[in-house]
Write an enzyme that holds these catalytic residues in place. Structure first.
Site, short mmCIF file in Angstrom:
data_model
loop_
_atom_site.label_atom_id
_atom_site.label_comp_id
_atom_site.label_asym_id
_atom_site.label_seq_id
_atom_site.Cartn_x
_atom_site.Cartn_y
_atom_site.Cartn_z
N CYS A 182 0.85 -1.20 0.00
CA CYS A 182 0.00 0.00 0.00
C CYS A 182 0.88 1.25 0.00
O CYS A 182 2.08 1.19 0.23
CB CYS A 182 -0.94 0.01 1.21
SG CYS A 182 -0.10 0.22 2.79
N CYS B 103 2.83 1.88 3.21
CA CYS B 103 4.02 1.03 3.33
C CYS B 103 5.18 1.65 2.55
O CYS B 103 6.32 1.66 3.02
CB CYS B 103 3.73 -0.37 2.79
SG CYS B 103 2.42 -1.25 3.64
#
Length: 86
Positions: A11, A14
């Site tokens: 994502c 991240c």
């Protein structure tokens, strides 16, 4: 020298956490390594309570938050102190 593991499935948070960790490592300039772990089986081995998570030398130190480079540097410094006391 420590290994920082960024735990996440890819994502955007991240990715930002990884960039912040890389910036923190560059600024400290002491040879720490940043590793991105996206494999869910490997992530589950760490047992994070939320993603993204960050581990230092295999121990989860943050879960579900986006730490700044300064916060990551403080975590690394605290980790080094603990390692030196062992």
């Amino acid at each position: 020298m420590a290994t920082i593991q960024i735990l996440g499935t890819g994502c955007s948070k991240c990715g930002h956490l990884q960039k912040n960790a890389e910036q923190a490592v560059r600024e400290l300039d002491r040879g720490d390594v940043v590793e991105k772990i996206e494999d869910i089986v490997r992530i589950l081995d760490f047992s994070p309570s939320a993603l993204p998570a960050m581990a230092i030398d295999g121990k989860v130190v943050t879960s579900g938050i986006l730490s700044t480079p300064a916060q990551i540097q403080e975590l690394l410094k605290a980790h080094s102190i603990k390692e030196n006391q062992s």
